[in-house]
Design a protein around this motif. Structure first.
Motif, mmCIF file in Angstrom:
data_model
loop_
_atom_site.group_PDB
_atom_site.id
_atom_site.type_symbol
_atom_site.label_atom_id
_atom_site.label_comp_id
_atom_site.label_asym_id
_atom_site.label_seq_id
_atom_site.Cartn_x
_atom_site.Cartn_y
_atom_site.Cartn_z
ATOM 1 N N VAL A 83 0.859 -1.181 0.000
ATOM 2 C CA VAL A 83 0.000 0.000 0.000
ATOM 3 C C VAL A 83 0.894 1.229 0.000
ATOM 4 N N LEU A 84 0.608 2.158 -0.888
ATOM 5 C CA LEU A 84 1.421 3.364 -1.037
ATOM 6 C C LEU A 84 0.526 4.589 -0.988
ATOM 7 N N ASP A 85 0.878 5.545 -0.142
ATOM 8 C CA ASP A 85 0.200 6.838 -0.138
ATOM 9 C C ASP A 85 0.741 7.675 -1.292
ATOM 10 N N GLY A 86 -0.122 8.056 -2.196
ATOM 11 C CA GLY A 86 0.321 8.825 -3.344
ATOM 12 C C GLY A 86 -0.834 9.109 -4.280
ATOM 13 N N ARG A 87 -0.597 9.969 -5.252
ATOM 14 C CA ARG A 87 -1.637 10.351 -6.206
ATOM 15 C C ARG A 87 -1.210 9.958 -7.616
ATOM 16 N N VAL A 88 -2.029 9.167 -8.265
ATOM 17 C CA VAL A 88 -1.772 8.770 -9.642
ATOM 18 C C VAL A 88 -2.265 9.864 -10.572
ATOM 19 N N VAL A 89 -1.392 10.290 -11.479
ATOM 20 C CA VAL A 89 -1.760 11.360 -12.410
ATOM 21 C C VAL A 89 -1.817 10.885 -13.853
#
Length: 333
Positions: A83-89
């Motif tokens: 699980v990774l905290d991040g935003r896919v763009v």
């Protein structure tokens, strides 16, 4: 790789799940239990964050949204998922599958994509409304109705489903008021149904919500020549927002959203078959990004089903690759 993913550990996966809500986490658990390498990337913007609890979820009744997601993350990691905290763009097809790009420039590869990015509630611009959203300004009688039962409930008409919305909440309280706001006054059979159920109709545009302490107390109408901005006491206000799927990522893959079957005023979602498979090979969707009306338990079920179908799709691909490899080895002898 088990446990918390760090910035140095991004690699290729069987499946990248974009969105770590109930749908995405349930899909990831199903995939991880099938011994697939899976990464969940989540931007940390759950739609139900303002709500005190999740309802209608068997065995988890009343659990806070944050606690439910924390438990889901722990389950994914417990089966070896990341699980990774991040935003896919962005996401693009490559020779092996897909390359997913995060807003900090990091990239990760995957053979399949499960997109469970949910939706955004587009709310009317009425002072006080957004501040009370998920508390005493609600939208779903099944998610919040029990908590406001027997109270003075207002219904803000925002589209063609206003009368239906009012009748649903009338099941929960004898004191229901329909504010026509910017919609026409119900007539004919609709008016007769509301009158028979004792639903009061108040015409005029709502100007603001009045708050006392930490609770909603009144709806204030915008003043004009017919009414001087008078107030109507309420304890809760039901609002049907416009639902906008978080689907920019999918549009970049050639998969645009489609209007709701009842009309674009209700919102738009990403089309898919009943298993979550989209028209773009290798891409599945689950939860509110494709089903605007799904509650948390329904989103989780859809995510689990999509995860199983993605695994089955990979199983077929793995078998085909193995057959090809055997044939190549046999031909080289």
């Amino acid at each position: 790789m088990n446990g918390q993913t760090t910035t140095d550990e991004i690699r290729d996966y069987d499946v990248v799940v974009v969105g770590g809500g109930a749908a995405g986490l349930a899909g990831a658990v199903m995939l991880a239990r099938s011994r697939r390498s899976v990464l969940v990337i989540d931007a940390g913007e759950p739609r139900n964050a303002p709500a005190e609890g999740v309802h209608g979820f068997l065995s988890r009744e009343g659990i806070s949204p944050g606690d439910l997601l924390a438990a889901g993350r722990a389950e994914v990691r417990g089966y070896g998922g990341d699980v990774l905290d991040g935003r896919v763009v962005g996401a693009a097809r490559n020779g092996r599958g897909f390359t997913v790009t995060l807003d900090d420039g990091r990239r990760v590869g995957s053979r399949r994509l499960l997109v469970a990015t949910g939706l955004v509630d587009e709310l009317p611009e009425i002072p006080g409304l957004r501040e009370r959203w998920g508390r005493d300004v609600v939208h779903c009688p099944y998610c919040h109705g029990w908590e406001i039962r027997d109270r003075r409930i207002g219904i803000l008409a925002t589209g063609p489903t206003a009368v239906h919305h009012a009748l649903l909440f009338r099941q929960l309280s004898p004191d229901v008021t329909l504010f026509t706001h910017t919609e026409p006054r119900p007539e004919g059979e609709e008016a007769r149904r509301l009158a028979a159920r004792g639903v009061t109709i108040v015409e005029g545009e709502v100007g603001s919500l009045e708050i006392a302490g930490d609770r909603l107390t009144e709806v204030r109408l915008r003043g004009n020549q017919h009414h001087g901005g008078h107030v109507v006491p309420v304890d809760a206000l039901a609002v049907a927002p416009r639902f906008a799927a978080r689907a920019d990522l999918l549009a970049g893959l050639g998969l645009p959203t489609e209007p709701h079957p009842l009309g674009p005023a209700l919102g738009e979602s990403v089309p898919a078959d009943p298993t979550g498979r989209t028209a773009v090979p290798g891409v599945w969707v689950a939860g509110n990004v494709t089903n605007l009306m799904a509650q948390v338990i329904g989103a989780a079920a859809a995510g689990a089903q999509a995860g199983a179908m993605i695994n089955a799709d990979l199983v077929e691909e793995d078998a085909e690759r193995a057959v090809s490899a055997d044939a190549a080895r046999a031909g080289s002898r």
